[in-house]
Design an enzyme around this catalytic site. Sequence first.
Site, mmCIF file in Angstrom:
data_model
loop_
_atom_site.group_PDB
_atom_site.id
_atom_site.type_symbol
_atom_site.label_atom_id
_atom_site.label_comp_id
_atom_site.label_asym_id
_atom_site.label_seq_id
_atom_site.Cartn_x
_atom_site.Cartn_y
_atom_site.Cartn_z
ATOM 1 N N LYS A 100 -3.335 -2.377 5.836
ATOM 2 C CA LYS A 100 -4.204 -3.346 5.174
ATOM 3 C C LYS A 100 -5.067 -4.066 6.200
ATOM 4 C CE LYS A 100 -4.057 -3.394 0.733
ATOM 5 N NZ LYS A 100 -3.182 -3.999 -0.236
ATOM 6 N N HIS B 161 3.926 1.603 2.447
ATOM 7 C CA HIS B 161 5.167 0.907 2.064
ATOM 8 C C HIS B 161 5.892 1.690 0.974
ATOM 9 C CE1 HIS B 161 2.366 -2.599 3.122
ATOM 10 N NE2 HIS B 161 3.192 -2.492 4.141
ATOM 11 N N HIS C 38 0.860 -1.184 0.000
ATOM 12 C CA HIS C 38 0.000 0.000 0.000
ATOM 13 C C HIS C 38 0.896 1.234 0.000
ATOM 14 C CE1 HIS C 38 0.691 0.707 4.274
ATOM 15 N NE2 HIS C 38 0.196 -0.462 4.609
ATOM 16 N N CYS D 4 2.529 -7.652 14.707
ATOM 17 C CA CYS D 4 3.847 -6.993 14.861
ATOM 18 C C CYS D 4 4.968 -8.022 14.825
ATOM 19 C CB CYS D 4 3.963 -6.272 16.200
ATOM 20 S SG CYS D 4 2.782 -4.977 16.500
ATOM 21 N N CYS E 290 2.247 -10.424 19.738
ATOM 22 C CA CYS E 290 1.334 -9.934 18.684
ATOM 23 C C CYS E 290 1.836 -10.454 17.346
ATOM 24 C CB CYS E 290 1.268 -8.406 18.657
ATOM 25 S SG CYS E 290 0.376 -7.815 17.185
ATOM 26 N N CYS F 225 -3.166 -5.347 21.203
ATOM 27 C CA CYS F 225 -1.956 -4.701 20.684
ATOM 28 C C CYS F 225 -2.297 -3.249 20.338
ATOM 29 C CB CYS F 225 -1.476 -5.441 19.432
ATOM 30 S SG CYS F 225 -0.312 -4.455 18.481
ATOM 31 N N HIS G 19 -2.231 -2.864 16.343
ATOM 32 C CA HIS G 19 -3.214 -3.585 15.522
ATOM 33 C C HIS G 19 -4.618 -3.616 16.129
ATOM 34 C CE1 HIS G 19 0.613 -4.996 13.847
ATOM 35 N NE2 HIS G 19 -0.063 -5.050 12.723
ATOM 36 N N LYS H 1 -2.696 4.957 11.670
ATOM 37 C CA LYS H 1 -1.752 4.443 10.687
ATOM 38 C C LYS H 1 -2.515 3.671 9.605
ATOM 39 C CE LYS H 1 2.139 1.274 10.291
ATOM 40 N NZ LYS H 1 2.205 -0.167 10.475
#
Length: 517
Positions: A304, A21, A18, A130, A127, A145, A148, A301
Site C-alpha cells: 500500500k 495479506h 491488500h 518496518c 524504519c 530502508c 520501503h 513487493k
Amino acid sequence: MKSFYLTTPIYYVNDAPHIGHAYTTVAGDVLTRWHRQRGESVWFLTGTDEHGQKVMRTAEANGVAPQAWADKLVEEAWKPNWEALNIANDDFIRTTEPRHMDRVQTFLTSLKDAGFIYQGDFEGPYCVGCEEFKLPGDLLEGNLCPIHSKPVENVKETNWFFKLSEFAQPLLAHYKNDPEACQPESARNEVVAFLESGLRDLSISRSTFDWGIPVPWDTDQVVYVWFDALLNYATAVGLTDDPSSEGGKKFAETWPADVHLVGKDILRFHAVIWPAMLMAAGVAIPKKVFAHGWLLVGGEKMSKSKLTGIAPADITDHFGVDAFRYYFLRAIPFGSDGSFSWEDMSARYTSELANDFGNLASRLAAMVEKYCGGVLPAVAQDKELSTSLQETVAKADAAMVALDFQGGINAIMDFCKQVNGFVTIKEPWILAKDPANQQVLEDVLYNTAESLRALAILLHPVMPGTTEILWESLGAKTVLGELASQKISEVATWGQLPKGATVTKTPVLFPRLEVKE
Ligand code: MSP
C-alpha cells in the site's frame, strides 16, 4: 489432546488489507481446513497489530485517536475482509485488548525478574514502515530502508534492552538439530547465516511516544511494538495464566504453536527474536516458522505504501472468492515470489476451474438427469480410477501437510483431468443411443459421480463455497452428512454414494468470465 495450532501474522491497522495479506491468511485457512478434515483438533488464530508509531502516525494524519482508528479499520476493513474470503479462524486477537496487554506485562516482568532485561542507551536508524531498528549496513544510499525505499529516522533514547545476544548459540543449535523448525530451506539458511554472524541485544521499549503497552515498572516507556506483537501468538491462548485456569488449560492444549505462517520480510522477527524471548522465559518454542514469498507488482513487493496494493475485492468481484483462494496457491510455489497477472488468472480460471472442474460437474448432473431420471442408477467401481484416487489422496495429503499447496492442488487437479479423460473415452452420450449399453452407461455415470464426490472433499479446504454446491448437486449431504466433516483418510474408499442418490442440476460452479472493459 494437543490441537494443531496455526497462526498468521497480525496485520498492521494502518491501512485496509491488500492481496498480499490475503495470501497469507488464505494459505492458513486452507491448511487448517485440511487438518480439520484429517480429523485433527485445530486452532487457527489471526488478528491485528495496533500499537507503534506507524499506526499512531496514520491515525494522526487522519485526525483521529489511534484507538478509534484501529477500531474503525478492524470493524470496517479487516474483519469483513476475512469473512468475505470465507476464512474460518477460531479467534481474532487485537493487541489493544486487555487480555493481551495484561499478559504482555506479566511476561515482561518475569523476564526482568529472570535477569534478561536491563537499561541502556540506544542510538541508531529506525524504519517506521518496518517498525525496526536497522544496522547502517542494511541501508540503501546511506539512509533508505531497502524495503520501503524511504529515509530511516535516527533514534537516540534511554531504553530497556533484552539480552538477545545470549541466544545466538542455542538458536543455532536448534535450527541445526531440527531442519523442520524453519522452512523452506532458503529461509532456514538465511536464519542460520544471520545467527552465525552473532546477535546484538535488542531495545524493547520506546520513550518518545505513548501508543503502546506501558512497561510495568517504568510507565514513561511503552513496549517496542514487535515485542508486544510477537507475544500475541501466546497471549491469545493463555500464556502466563495459572495452569488450572481456563487460559492455562487452553495454553496446554495449543502450545507450542505448530506453524507460524509469515512473509519472508518478517522471518527474522519470528525465527530469531520470538524463540529467544520464549527461551528466556522457559517456555517451549514453536515447532515451525514457514516463510512464504511475496506477491510482486512490477518486480517489487506489492504494498500500500508504494501504491501497488490490490484490494481482494478487485479480484473477487470478477473471479469469485473460490477462484481467488485457488489461484495464488496453485500458481505460485509456496516459499517463492510470484507476480500477479490478470491474464494468467483468467487463463487458469477458464481451463482449470471452469472447463476441467466446473464442466465435469455440470455434465454429470445433466447426463444423470437425461439418462437416469436424476437418480444414481447403480454402484460400480472402475479399477483405474479408484486406484488412481488412492494415489492422489496420499500425494495430496503429504504435500498439503508439508505446506506444498501447489503440489497438493496439482495432484487433485490431475485426478480431475483423468476423470474428464475417462468420460471422453467412454462417450456416455453415444452409449445412451443403444439400450443394450444401459449397464455400461450406468457404470460410467456412477464412476464419474464417485470421482466428483472425492473431488468435492479434497477441494473443500481450498474452495469451500463451490464444493458445497457440488456436494448439494451430488445429493451427498442427505446420505453422507456435512461436507466439512468428510475425512481425508476415507476419501479413497470407493462406493460411498449409494444407488438411488438424487443428483440435481445446480448453478454453474465457475460461470464464464465477463469481458473486462
Ligand atoms: N504487524 C506485522 C506482523 C506482526 S506478527 C507478530 C506486519 N504486518 S503487515 O501488515 O505489514 O504484514 C503482514 C504480512 O502480510 C507479511 O508478513 C506478509 O505475510 C503479508 N504480506 C504483506 N505484503 C505482502 C506481499 N506483497 N506479498 C505477500 N505477502 C505479503 O508485518
